[in-house]
Scaffold this active site. Sequence first.
Site, short mmCIF file in Angstrom:
data_model
loop_
_atom_site.label_atom_id
_atom_site.label_comp_id
_atom_site.label_asym_id
_atom_site.label_seq_id
_atom_site.Cartn_x
_atom_site.Cartn_y
_atom_site.Cartn_z
N HIS A 80 0.80 -1.24 0.00
CA HIS A 80 0.00 0.00 0.00
C HIS A 80 0.82 1.28 0.00
O HIS A 80 0.26 2.36 -0.07
CB HIS A 80 -0.97 0.03 1.19
N1 UDP Z 1 -3.61 -5.15 8.95
C1 UDP Z 1 -4.87 -5.68 9.14
N2 UDP Z 1 -5.56 -6.10 8.03
C2 UDP Z 1 -5.06 -6.04 6.78
C3 UDP Z 1 -3.76 -5.51 6.59
C4 UDP Z 1 -3.06 -5.06 7.71
O1 UDP Z 1 -5.34 -5.78 10.27
O2 UDP Z 1 -5.76 -6.44 5.83
C5 UDP Z 1 -2.87 -4.66 10.14
C6 UDP Z 1 -1.51 -5.28 10.32
O3 UDP Z 1 -1.58 -6.48 11.05
C7 UDP Z 1 -0.76 -4.20 11.08
C8 UDP Z 1 -1.39 -2.92 10.57
O4 UDP Z 1 -2.62 -3.30 9.96
O5 UDP Z 1 -1.01 -4.28 12.46
C9 UDP Z 1 -0.48 -2.27 9.57
O6 UDP Z 1 -1.15 -1.24 8.95
P1 UDP Z 1 -0.71 -0.69 7.53
O7 UDP Z 1 0.04 -1.73 6.80
O8 UDP Z 1 -1.94 -0.13 6.90
O9 UDP Z 1 0.18 0.59 7.90
P2 UDP Z 1 1.72 0.78 8.24
O10 UDP Z 1 2.07 -0.11 9.38
O11 UDP Z 1 2.50 0.52 7.00
O12 UDP Z 1 1.81 2.22 8.63
#
Ligand code: UDP
Length: 379
Positions: A225
Site C-alpha cells: 500500500h
Molecule cells: N492489517 C490488518 N488487516 C489487513 C492488513 C493489515 O489488520 O488487511 C494490520 C496489520 O496487522 C498491522 C497494521 O494493519 O497491524 C499495519 O497497517 P498498515 O500496513 O496499513 O500501515 P503501516 O504499518 O505501514 O503504517
Amino acid sequence: MTVGILYDNHIIKEKKKNMKIITIIGARPQFIKAAMVSKAIIQHKDAGIEEYILHTGQHYDANMSDVFFRQLDIPKPTWQLQCGQESHAAMTARILVETEKVLCTNNPDYVLVYGDTNSTLAGALAAVKLHIPVVHVEAGLRSFNKYMPEEINRILTDRISTLLFCPTSTAVNNLHREGIVEGIYHVGDVMYDAAIVFGKIASQYSSILSSLNLKSKGFYLCTIHRAENTDNRERITSIIKALTDIATANYPVILPLHPRTRTCVEKYNLLPEIAFNPFIRLIEPIGYLDMIMLEKEAAVILTDSGGVQKEACFYQTPCITLRNETEWTETVNCGWNQLAGYRTENIIRCLYTSTHKTNVSEYGSGNTAEKIIDIILEL
Ligand code: UDP
C-alpha cells in the site's frame, strides 16, 4: 490538584487529578496502537485520567476502521470527522481546521498522536499552536527517504512534540542526531504489546485458515500500500509479476488488497493478472485478528507495510520487504526481514535466501502502553 495513590499502605506517587487527553487517530495502524494505550488509560482511571478520541476519518471503510474498534474494543470516538479520500494538502488542512475547533472548546491537558500519517501531523500542529503539549507515540522513526509522505509527517511531528515515546534505541539516536534531546523516553513498541495480547486471542477465535482452506506454513501473505509502490506503474507491475511467479498450488499467495492499491491496479490494468491467477487469492482488507493469524501461519510474508514487517518479526515468520529501506532496522539485523525493493528478480532471490535469525529484544516486554501512561501521570 494532586492526590496521593496508596499502595501497600505507603504513598508512593503524587498523581495529577482529572487529566484530560484527546487522542487523534484516523488510520488503520493507529487504531491498533491506540487500542493498547486506551486500555492502559482505562486501567488508570482511578488516577483521574480521561481520554476522548477524535477520529479524523482518514480511513473510513468498515474493513479499514469499524472492524478495529469492534475487535480491539477501542472506546467510541467522541468526534468523528470525515477527512478521508482527499489530497495530502486538503486532508491535512481540513483535519487541522476541524481539530483546532475541538481543542479550543475542550481544552485538553495533552494531545496524543501516533505514528506518521496526515492525522498525526495535523493533530500535532493544531495542538502545539494552542500551546497544548503533544505526546507522540512511535517517535523518532526515520526511513531517510523524504519522498515518503510519512517521513515528512514524522520529522515535523517530532519537532513540535513535548513527549516523544520511542519504540527503539535507533529511534532515540535519530532524534538526538536532529538535535532533539528533551522529553525523549525509550519505552518499547505498543504494537508489540498488541501482538502479544491479540496474538493469543487470534489463535483462539480466528477461523481464517479454514475459511480460506490454508495449511500452516503453506502459503505466502502479501500486503502492498505504500504510495512509492502503488503510484508507480513500473514498481507495482514488477511486484505483481513476482507474486504471479511465486504463487503455486502448494504455496498460494494471499493478498488482502488495500483500497489505494485496488484503485492503482485497476488504473494500470493489472487486476485481471491477479484476479485470474488461480494461485493468488485476492481478498478485501481483513480484521486484525485474522491478519495476525495469517502472519503467524504464513511461510513467508511479502510487504511494504511498517507494522506488518514488525509483526512478522514478532511471530518469527520470515519477511521480504518490498522497499529499499526500512525504519525498523532491527528486523533486518536479526535476520527475519530482508529488503528486496520492487524488482521481480530481487524479490524472488530473497525468497530463496536463507538468513541467520536471532531473537529481537528491542521492542520492549509487552508493557509499553503501561509505561507511557505511568510517565504521563508522573509528569
Ligand atoms: N492489517 C490488518 N488487516 C489487513 C492488513 C493489515 O489488520 O488487511 C494490520 C496489520 O496487522 C498491522 C497494521 O494493519 O497491524 C499495519 O497497517 P498498515 O500496513 O496499513 O500501515 P503501516 O504499518 O505501514 O503504517
